[in-house]
Write an enzyme that holds these catalytic residues in place. Structure first.
Site, mmCIF file in Angstrom:
data_model
loop_
_atom_site.group_PDB
_atom_site.id
_atom_site.type_symbol
_atom_site.label_atom_id
_atom_site.label_comp_id
_atom_site.label_asym_id
_atom_site.label_seq_id
_atom_site.Cartn_x
_atom_site.Cartn_y
_atom_site.Cartn_z
ATOM 1 N N TYR A 33 0.856 -1.181 0.000
ATOM 2 C CA TYR A 33 0.000 0.000 0.000
ATOM 3 C C TYR A 33 0.895 1.234 0.000
ATOM 4 O O TYR A 33 1.859 1.308 0.762
ATOM 5 C CB TYR A 33 -0.895 0.003 1.241
ATOM 6 C CG TYR A 33 -1.748 1.247 1.387
ATOM 7 C CD1 TYR A 33 -2.805 1.504 0.514
ATOM 8 C CD2 TYR A 33 -1.503 2.169 2.405
ATOM 9 C CE1 TYR A 33 -3.589 2.648 0.650
ATOM 10 C CE2 TYR A 33 -2.289 3.311 2.553
ATOM 11 C CZ TYR A 33 -3.328 3.543 1.673
ATOM 12 O OH TYR A 33 -4.107 4.670 1.812
ATOM 13 N N ASP A 81 9.293 3.120 -0.460
ATOM 14 C CA ASP A 81 8.246 3.755 0.326
ATOM 15 C C ASP A 81 8.471 3.355 1.781
ATOM 16 O O ASP A 81 8.075 2.276 2.216
ATOM 17 C CB ASP A 81 6.862 3.321 -0.163
ATOM 18 C CG ASP A 81 5.745 3.953 0.661
ATOM 19 O OD1 ASP A 81 6.058 4.690 1.617
ATOM 20 O OD2 ASP A 81 4.569 3.689 0.353
ATOM 21 N N LYS A 85 4.580 8.980 8.886
ATOM 22 C CA LYS A 85 4.376 8.348 10.187
ATOM 23 C C LYS A 85 5.381 8.807 11.254
ATOM 24 O O LYS A 85 5.208 9.886 11.805
ATOM 25 C CB LYS A 85 4.294 6.829 10.020
ATOM 26 C CG LYS A 85 3.086 6.478 9.126
ATOM 27 C CD LYS A 85 2.676 5.032 9.089
ATOM 28 C CE LYS A 85 1.330 4.903 8.399
ATOM 29 N NZ LYS A 85 1.298 4.183 7.144
HETATM 30 C C1 LIG Z 1 0.575 4.691 5.788
HETATM 31 C C2 LIG Z 1 1.277 4.470 4.524
HETATM 32 C C3 LIG Z 1 1.116 5.338 3.427
HETATM 33 C C4 LIG Z 1 0.100 6.446 3.408
HETATM 34 O O1 LIG Z 1 0.365 7.401 4.368
HETATM 35 P P1 LIG Z 1 -0.840 8.386 4.821
HETATM 36 O O2 LIG Z 1 -0.162 9.336 5.746
HETATM 37 O O3 LIG Z 1 -1.854 7.504 5.478
HETATM 38 O O4 LIG Z 1 -1.357 9.032 3.601
HETATM 39 C C5 LIG Z 1 1.905 5.131 2.318
HETATM 40 N N1 LIG Z 1 2.782 4.139 2.269
HETATM 41 C C6 LIG Z 1 2.962 3.276 3.290
HETATM 42 C C7 LIG Z 1 3.979 2.195 3.171
HETATM 43 C C8 LIG Z 1 2.206 3.405 4.445
HETATM 44 O O5 LIG Z 1 2.351 2.527 5.436
#
Ligand SMILES: *Cc1c(COP(=O)(O)O)cnc(C)c1O
Length: 427
Positions: free
Chosen positions: A143, A238, A266
């Site tokens: 994701y 990512d 995060k």
């Molecule tokens: C949480 C997450 C996102 C999206 O981040 P948001 O702040 O919720 O938009 C993208 N990539 C990864 C790997 C994530 O865990």
């Protein structure tokens, strides 16, 4: 009479779709009413009925220092008193950019945004602008936020064009995303052999954490790096979840692979909306105002949010921070595994740094298809029994869990004991 949490959930559904502002919070996967939280402190949260839980979600990863970490709260209060937002540069943005680039050798330059979704969406636009190519490779089960190019699932048979996995995503957009199997180096090589000159970027969660936790195979990581270099594609790690979660230099430091672009989020906001994308200077210089790839944000680099991020990031620089976080997390996964084994429950668990996966299967899955084979019903029963006992796990069998530096050995032992009592009764 229904519970206060249920009453709030009913009220929330009047004007908020599904009663929540992000779908997984709705407990659809596990059933029942979500807990409405009123406060948190260290490793604990309290719900609207005054019941407390040891929290293994940590706002889905950001709260690496636990809830209401005093220096972070103080920094936020001080920054807020000076101004909530200026829409103009502030010195704190230099400080956090310098810190990130000092810590991660792969970052020459970094741009701050407000969410992980923005970071990945912008990194992809940048990779496309830089290479002049359209095709994006992602992996099934990873994701990367909710932008159009990324809400794509594998087409009929992998190595075909992707299909939208969400309503509202045009097939015309989805067709530029190729969805391959995580941990399958051969398939990636095949894709590059066929379409290498069209591939702008490969984006990957270097430890997958959005389909439960899937650890990467070293040869998969190596293949990604080599194939991207060979074919002039941009490798995007990512690290929105893994960044400053799995180790002091994120997953890239842990595995010794240098991506071209990195996305963060995060943990770098410490619970406030800060995210970032950064990487090689020659690529980053293509972003506006230096280059032709447009990207902007009214609240980007917000001073209150950056204040929280800076305190959090600096706290993780303490000697031994990640060793003790990883040990505490492993204490949890080892303890749970042993407890299940003792009572003959088909279950296993693993951790990478401060993130972990729990699986109702004999061995840890290595792909999306294998995750789907885990016993979801057993997880749901376990989840609710743990919740009742005061241990808040992610409300889905397909999410990773998180331990914070505020969790003590005794907290972890209490969670293992609760799980053992559930395993003993048969889950
Ligand atoms: C949480 C997450 C996102 C999206 O981040 P948001 O702040 O919720 O938009 C993208 N990539 C990864 C790997 C994530 O865990």
């Amino acid at each position: 009479m229904s519970s206060r949490n249920q009453q709030l959930f009913d009220a929330a559904q009047r004007h908020i779709p599904g009663g929540v502002n992000s779908p997984v919070r709705a407990f659809r996967s596990v059933g029942g009413a979500p807990r409405f939280f009123t406060r948190g402190e260290g490793p604990r949260v309290w719900d609207a009925e005054g019941k407390s839980y040891l929290d293994y979600v940590g706002s889905w990863g950001p709260l690496i220092l636990g809830h209401t970490h005093a220096p972070t709260v103080k920094a936020v209060q001080e920054a807020a008193a000076l101004g909530l937002s200026f829409g103009a540069p502030t010195e704190a943005e230099i400080e956090i950019a310098d810190l990130l680039c000092d810590i991660l050798p792969s970052l020459d330059m970094v741009r701050l945004v407000s969410s992980g979704t923005e970071a990945t969406m912008s990194a992809i636009r940048l990779a496309r602008g830089h290479t002049g190519r359209d095709l994006l490779v992602k992996f099934e089960g990873c994701y990367h936020g909710h932008s159009d190019s990324l809400l794509v699932k594998a087409g009929s048979g992998l190595l075909t064009f992707g299909n939208p996995s969400s309503g509202g995503v045009p097939a015309d957009v989805a067709k530029h995303t190729l969805v391959l199997e995580y941990n399958n180096a051969e398939q990636l090589a095949e894709a590059f052999a066929k379409q290498g000159s069209e591939i702008a970027a490969v984006i990957v969660e270097p430890v997958a954490g959005n389909m439960n936790l899937i650890a990467p195979k070293p040869e998969f990581m190596q293949a990604m790096r080599e194939l991207c270099s060979k074919h002039g594609a941009v490798l995007i790690f990512d690290e929105v979840m893994t960044g400053f979660r799995v180790g002091p230099q994120c997953a890239q430091g842990l595995f010794g692979i240098t991506p071209d672009l990195t996305t963060l989020g995060k943990v770098i906001g410490g619970g406030m909306p800060v995210a970032a994308f950064g990487g090689k200077r020659e690529i980053m210089e293509k972003i506006a105002p230096l280059g032709p790839v447009y990207q902007a944000g009214t609240l980007s680099g917000n001073p209150v949010a950056v204040a929280a991020g800076l305190v959090t990031l600096k706290a993780t620089r303490a000697p031994g921070f990640y060793d003790s976080l990883a040990a505490r997390t492993k204490q949890l996964t080892d303890g749970l595994t042993a407890a299940a084994k003792k009572h003959g429950v088909t279950f296993c668990a693993q951790s990478v740094g401060g993130m972990f996966g729990l699986y109702f299967s004999a061995t840890p899955p290595t792909s999306f298809a294998e995750v789907m084979q885990c016993d979801k019903e057993a997880f749901n029963r376990f989840f609710h029994a743990m919740l009742e006992a005061g241990h808040y796990l992610a409300p889905s069998a397909f999410e990773a869990g998180f331990v914070s530096a505020a969790h003590t050995e005794a907290d972890i032992a209490a969670t293992i004991a609760a799980a053992e009592a559930i395993f003993a009764k048969g889950v």
